[in-house]
Design a protein around this motif. Structure first.
Motif, short mmCIF file in Angstrom:
data_model
loop_
_atom_site.label_atom_id
_atom_site.label_comp_id
_atom_site.label_asym_id
_atom_site.label_seq_id
_atom_site.Cartn_x
_atom_site.Cartn_y
_atom_site.Cartn_z
N ILE A 191 1.90 7.25 20.18
CA ILE A 191 3.24 7.63 19.73
C ILE A 191 3.88 6.50 18.94
N THR A 192 3.58 5.26 19.30
CA THR A 192 4.18 4.11 18.62
C THR A 192 3.59 3.88 17.23
N PHE A 193 2.55 4.63 16.85
CA PHE A 193 2.02 4.51 15.50
C PHE A 193 3.06 4.86 14.45
N VAL A 194 4.07 5.62 14.88
CA VAL A 194 5.14 5.98 13.95
C VAL A 194 5.82 4.73 13.41
N ALA A 195 5.76 3.62 14.16
CA ALA A 195 6.35 2.37 13.68
C ALA A 195 5.49 1.71 12.61
N ILE A 196 4.19 2.04 12.58
CA ILE A 196 3.30 1.47 11.57
C ILE A 196 3.43 2.21 10.25
N PHE A 197 3.50 3.55 10.32
CA PHE A 197 3.66 4.33 9.08
C PHE A 197 5.10 4.81 8.91
N ALA A 198 6.06 3.99 9.37
CA ALA A 198 7.48 4.38 9.32
C ALA A 198 7.93 4.72 7.91
N LYS A 199 7.36 4.07 6.91
CA LYS A 199 7.79 4.30 5.52
C LYS A 199 7.32 5.65 4.98
N SER A 200 6.41 6.31 5.70
CA SER A 200 5.97 7.63 5.26
C SER A 200 6.95 8.72 5.65
N VAL A 214 0.84 -1.19 0.00
CA VAL A 214 0.00 0.00 0.00
C VAL A 214 0.88 1.24 0.00
N GLU A 215 0.57 2.18 -0.89
CA GLU A 215 1.30 3.44 -0.95
C GLU A 215 0.70 4.39 0.08
N GLN A 216 1.48 4.72 1.12
CA GLN A 216 0.98 5.55 2.22
C GLN A 216 1.20 7.04 1.98
N GLY A 217 2.08 7.41 1.08
CA GLY A 217 2.42 8.80 0.87
C GLY A 217 3.52 9.25 1.81
N LYS A 218 4.14 10.35 1.49
CA LYS A 218 5.22 10.91 2.31
C LYS A 218 4.77 12.22 2.92
N PHE A 219 5.18 12.47 4.15
CA PHE A 219 4.91 13.75 4.79
C PHE A 219 6.04 14.06 5.76
N GLY A 220 6.10 15.30 6.20
CA GLY A 220 7.21 15.77 7.02
C GLY A 220 7.03 15.50 8.50
N ASN A 221 8.04 15.88 9.25
CA ASN A 221 8.04 15.65 10.69
C ASN A 221 6.94 16.42 11.40
N LYS A 222 6.70 17.67 10.98
CA LYS A 222 5.69 18.49 11.64
C LYS A 222 4.29 17.87 11.49
N GLU A 223 4.01 17.36 10.31
CA GLU A 223 2.72 16.73 10.09
C GLU A 223 2.57 15.49 10.98
N ALA A 224 3.64 14.67 11.04
CA ALA A 224 3.59 13.46 11.87
C ALA A 224 3.43 13.81 13.34
N ILE A 225 4.15 14.82 13.81
CA ILE A 225 4.04 15.24 15.21
C ILE A 225 2.63 15.71 15.52
N ALA A 226 2.07 16.50 14.61
CA ALA A 226 0.72 17.03 14.84
C ALA A 226 -0.31 15.91 14.95
N VAL A 227 -0.26 14.95 14.03
CA VAL A 227 -1.28 13.89 14.04
C VAL A 227 -1.13 13.00 15.27
N LEU A 228 0.10 12.75 15.72
CA LEU A 228 0.31 11.89 16.90
C LEU A 228 -0.11 12.61 18.19
N VAL A 229 0.22 13.89 18.31
CA VAL A 229 -0.15 14.64 19.52
C VAL A 229 -1.67 14.76 19.62
N ILE A 230 -2.33 15.06 18.52
CA ILE A 230 -3.78 15.17 18.53
C ILE A 230 -4.42 13.83 18.89
N ALA A 231 -3.87 12.74 18.36
CA ALA A 231 -4.41 11.42 18.67
C ALA A 231 -4.27 11.09 20.15
N CYS A 232 -3.16 11.50 20.76
CA CYS A 232 -2.97 11.28 22.21
C CYS A 232 -3.93 12.13 23.03
N MET A 233 -4.10 13.39 22.62
CA MET A 233 -4.88 14.33 23.42
C MET A 233 -6.39 14.12 23.28
#
Length: 362
Positions: A197-206, A2-21
């Motif tokens: 926070i560990t979701f980063v391991a699932i979409f690591a290729k992004s 599956v092609e997940q797409g690429k995005f930057g660190n700020k986008e990844a940080i935002a989505v993980l923080v919002i998911a936690c909060m």
């Protein structure tokens, strides 16, 4: 694949923080007060410390197998059969978490906003949103999270500042709450509040490199822990803990208290924006992680055929609890007190096994 797409660190940080909060805007502060009393504001830091150790284990596992996500690593380390079980267990827990978060959101919004609306209608409306966001993909969800994150942060800080007139610092006493030992135990058990926070391991290729994974993980954890500290401390200073543990959604109650003069009142709409948008990001993110794991397990190259059937499962699971008491005291309790087994222990077992068998990526 599956092609997940690429995005930057700020986008990844935002989505993980919002998911936690997101889940902290509902019944979690209430549960924390019930468990540890006035010690909740630093209990979240204990949970963050445990989560940091768990993420460190995950980081070393990803570093040992560069270019692979956690599902692929499980297959390499344990073989296809056991790796399938590990990944499948992760998917089941995430799907149940998404369903229970969805039901929690619906129950709380029924209490405060739509008391006469049937739950099925509200659940169905959110399920449609989940489907649409799943079709547009993870990259677009992450980019939207970055855009919404700045607005949500400003509104969150504004709410705390406006409510500061109700702070009474004597309410943080007794400092040890229900006892230091109890606070340490509960902080460890509830470390899964940072499990996203560990979701980063699932979409690591992004992400672009293992260094980006490290930056995203630790930065997200620090930001989420800081925000939870501010929120829990603010609630402790506003409400006495016997009263605070009776509130279903304490932060909404804080927003309803704010008034300055005759004209500046009813600022709950500020909180409703944070409430709704965070939920609209967190639940689709959980759902999309399940789709990614499922597609890996059954070697599906296109997510679109499974996007429509999975919301039916999500809806069905969300309707299992008969009421909000059962939902909070059983389903949500055990998911958030023992989720650390999936988020931290399984990667630790994989890392230990990889070290013992001397397996390593290219």
């Amino acid at each position: 694949m599956v092609e997940q797409g690429k995005f930057g660190n700020k986008e990844a940080i935002a989505v993980l923080v919002i998911a936690c909060m997101a889940k902290e805007f509902f019944t979690d502060p209430n549960i924390i007060v019930r468990k540890v009393g006035t010690a909740g504001w630093y209990m979240v830091l204990i949970s963050a410390a445990v989560a940091a150790v768990g993420f460190t284990v995950m980081y070393f596992l990803l570093k040992r197998f560069p270019g692979k996500n956690v599902m692929e690593i499980y297959d390499v380390v344990f073989g296809r059969c056991i790796g399938f079980v590990f990944s499948f267990f992760l998917a089941v827990v995430l799907l149940f978490s998404a369903a229970m978060n969805l039901r929690e959101y619906v129950e709380i919004i029924k209490i405060y906003v739509f008391p006469k609306t049937p739950p099925v209608y509200l659940i169905g409306s959110l399920a449609v949103t989940v489907v649409i966001l799943s079709f547009i993909g993870l990259e677009n969800i992450a980019r939207y999270s970055k855009l919404a994150g700045y607005v949500m942060l400003v509104e969150f800080i504004t709410l705390l500042m406006l409510s500061s007139r109700f702070f009474r610092f004597y309410r943080i006493y007794p400092l040890l709450g229900y006892g230091l030992k109890n606070t340490l135990v509960q902080g460890f058990l509830r470390s899964s509040i940072y499990g996203e926070i560990t979701f980063v391991a699932i979409f690591a290729k992004s992400l672009h490199s293992i260094q980006d994974i490290r930056k995203v993980g630790y930065t997200s954890l620090v930001i989420a822990a800081s925000l939870m500290l501010l929120m829990q401390l603010g609630l402790t200073l506003i409400f006495t803990y016997p009263f605070g543990k009776e509130l279903t959604a304490p932060l909404y109650a804080v927003a309803s208290l704010i008034h300055y003069g005759v004209f500046f009142q009813r600022v709950e709409s500020l909180f409703l924006f944070i409430w709704n948008i965070s939920t609209m990001i967190a639940i689709p993110l959980l759902f999309y992680m399940v789709l990614l794991i499922y597609s890996h397990l059954f070697k599906i190259d296109d997510l679109r055929p499974i996007i429509i059937p999975f919301p039916v499962i999500l809806l069905t699971l969300s309707l299992i609890p008969s009421n909000i008491v059962e939902l909070v005291q059983f389903y949500i309790r055990y998911l958030r007190e023992f989720g650390w087994v999936v988020f931290y222990v399984l990667p630790a077992i994989a890392l230990a096994m990889a070290a013992l068998s001397k397996k390593k990526g290219a």
